[in-house]
Motif scaffolding. Structure first.
Motif, PDB file in Angstrom:
ATOM      1  N   ILE A   1       0.837  -1.203   0.000  1.00  0.00           N
ATOM      2  CA  ILE A   1       0.000   0.000   0.000  1.00  0.00           C
ATOM      3  C   ILE A   1       0.869   1.248   0.000  1.00  0.00           C
ATOM      4  N   ALA A   2       1.881   1.286   0.846  1.00  0.00           N
ATOM      5  CA  ALA A   2       2.781   2.446   0.907  1.00  0.00           C
ATOM      6  C   ALA A   2       3.487   2.651  -0.435  1.00  0.00           C
ATOM      7  N   ALA A   3       3.923   1.563  -1.060  1.00  0.00           N
ATOM      8  CA  ALA A   3       4.614   1.666  -2.346  1.00  0.00           C
ATOM      9  C   ALA A   3       3.678   2.178  -3.439  1.00  0.00           C
ATOM     10  N   ILE A   4       2.448   1.689  -3.459  1.00  0.00           N
ATOM     11  CA  ILE A   4       1.474   2.156  -4.451  1.00  0.00           C
ATOM     12  C   ILE A   4       1.222   3.643  -4.271  1.00  0.00           C
ATOM     13  N   LEU A   5       1.023   4.078  -3.043  1.00  0.00           N
ATOM     14  CA  LEU A   5       0.794   5.505  -2.778  1.00  0.00           C
ATOM     15  C   LEU A   5       2.009   6.344  -3.180  1.00  0.00           C
ATOM     16  N   PHE A   6       3.207   5.829  -2.903  1.00  0.00           N
ATOM     17  CA  PHE A   6       4.425   6.537  -3.306  1.00  0.00           C
ATOM     18  C   PHE A   6       4.497   6.666  -4.826  1.00  0.00           C
ATOM     19  N   TYR A   7       4.261   5.570  -5.528  1.00  0.00           N
ATOM     20  CA  TYR A   7       4.289   5.599  -6.998  1.00  0.00           C
ATOM     21  C   TYR A   7       3.232   6.551  -7.545  1.00  0.00           C
ATOM     22  N   GLU A   8       2.041   6.522  -6.960  1.00  0.00           N
ATOM     23  CA  GLU A   8       0.991   7.424  -7.434  1.00  0.00           C
ATOM     24  C   GLU A   8       1.366   8.880  -7.192  1.00  0.00           C
ATOM     25  N   ASN A   9       1.974   9.174  -6.031  1.00  0.00           N
ATOM     26  CA  ASN A   9       2.410  10.552  -5.770  1.00  0.00           C
ATOM     27  C   ASN A   9       3.491  10.979  -6.755  1.00  0.00           C
ATOM     28  N   THR A  10       4.366  10.058  -7.118  1.00  0.00           N
ATOM     29  CA  THR A  10       5.398  10.357  -8.117  1.00  0.00           C
ATOM     30  C   THR A  10       4.745  10.681  -9.455  1.00  0.00           C
ATOM     31  N   LEU A  11       3.753   9.904  -9.835  1.00  0.00           N
ATOM     32  CA  LEU A  11       3.060  10.155 -11.101  1.00  0.00           C
ATOM     33  C   LEU A  11       2.280  11.467 -11.056  1.00  0.00           C
ATOM     34  N   LYS A  12       1.673  11.766  -9.920  1.00  0.00           N
ATOM     35  CA  LYS A  12       0.957  13.037  -9.777  1.00  0.00           C
ATOM     36  C   LYS A  12       1.925  14.209  -9.873  1.00  0.00           C
ATOM     37  N   SER A  13       3.148  14.014  -9.413  1.00  0.00           N
ATOM     38  CA  SER A  13       4.124  15.105  -9.460  1.00  0.00           C
ATOM     39  C   SER A  13       4.510  15.467 -10.898  1.00  0.00           C
ATOM     40  N   LEU A  14       4.235  14.594 -11.842  1.00  0.00           N
ATOM     41  CA  LEU A  14       4.475  14.938 -13.250  1.00  0.00           C
ATOM     42  C   LEU A  14       3.595  16.107 -13.680  1.00  0.00           C
ATOM     43  N   HIS A  15       2.415  16.237 -13.078  1.00  0.00           N
ATOM     44  CA  HIS A  15       1.557  17.379 -13.377  1.00  0.00           C
ATOM     45  C   HIS A  15       2.224  18.667 -12.907  1.00  0.00           C
ATOM     46  N   GLU A  16       2.861  18.607 -11.729  1.00  0.00           N
ATOM     47  CA  GLU A  16       3.606  19.766 -11.230  1.00  0.00           C
ATOM     48  C   GLU A  16       4.781  20.072 -12.148  1.00  0.00           C
TER      49      GLU A  16
END
Length: 150
Positions: free
Chosen positions: A128-143
């Motif tokens: 779960i922590a890894a999935i959330l980390f990966y998703e946050n990394t992908l969301k940071s592409l918008h930034e």
């Protein structure tokens, strides 16, 4: 079972070969058009999922990251072609893009095989922590896109 896998693999290879033969001259996207996340999740939602579902999400996010991150200095979204960026669409550049796609595919095949065999032994909380980390990394592409547009 083994016969079905071999038959399916042969069918997949032949289908892929036929499609790629037809699309030789079509402009190719630098980032694979399959490098998309269908849905982002929160911790509560992930906690309610079975480990098998989490593993599939984990693998999906790894695939998207591998298909996206190496190219962010050029492009951050799937569907952009070399021509869109002003890169000559000649044989040399197509060959480089094809070699990169082949290398990425080989890497992902090996990585996914490893994930499917080893990650079932991981702790659900770590998945779960890894999935959330990966998703946050992908969301940071918008930034990153916003910074790049400044």
């Amino acid at each position: 079972m083994k016969g079905k896998i071999i038959l399916f693999s042969a069918f997949f290879i032949l289908t892929t070969a036929a499609v790629s033969a037809q699309a030789k001259n079509a402009p190719r996207s630098i980032i694979s058009t399959t490098a998309l996340i269908r849905k982002y999740h929160d911790q509560k939602e992930l906690s309610g999922m079975q480990k098998g579902e989490l593993l599939e999400l984990y693998i999906e996010r790894i695939k998207v990251l591998v298909k996206t991150l190496p190219y962010i200095a050029l492009v951050t979204k799937p569907g952009v072609t070399m021509a869109d960026l002003g890169i000559p669409d000649d044989g040399d550049h197509k060959k480089i893009l094809d070699n990169q796609a082949t290398g990425t595919s080989t890497f992902l095949d090996t990585t996914v095989e490893f994930q499917r065999k080893m990650m079932p032994y991981s702790d659900k909380g770590n998945l779960i922590a890894a999935i959330l980390f990966y998703e946050n990394t992908l969301k940071s592409l918008h930034e990153f896109n916003e910074l790049n547009e400044m």
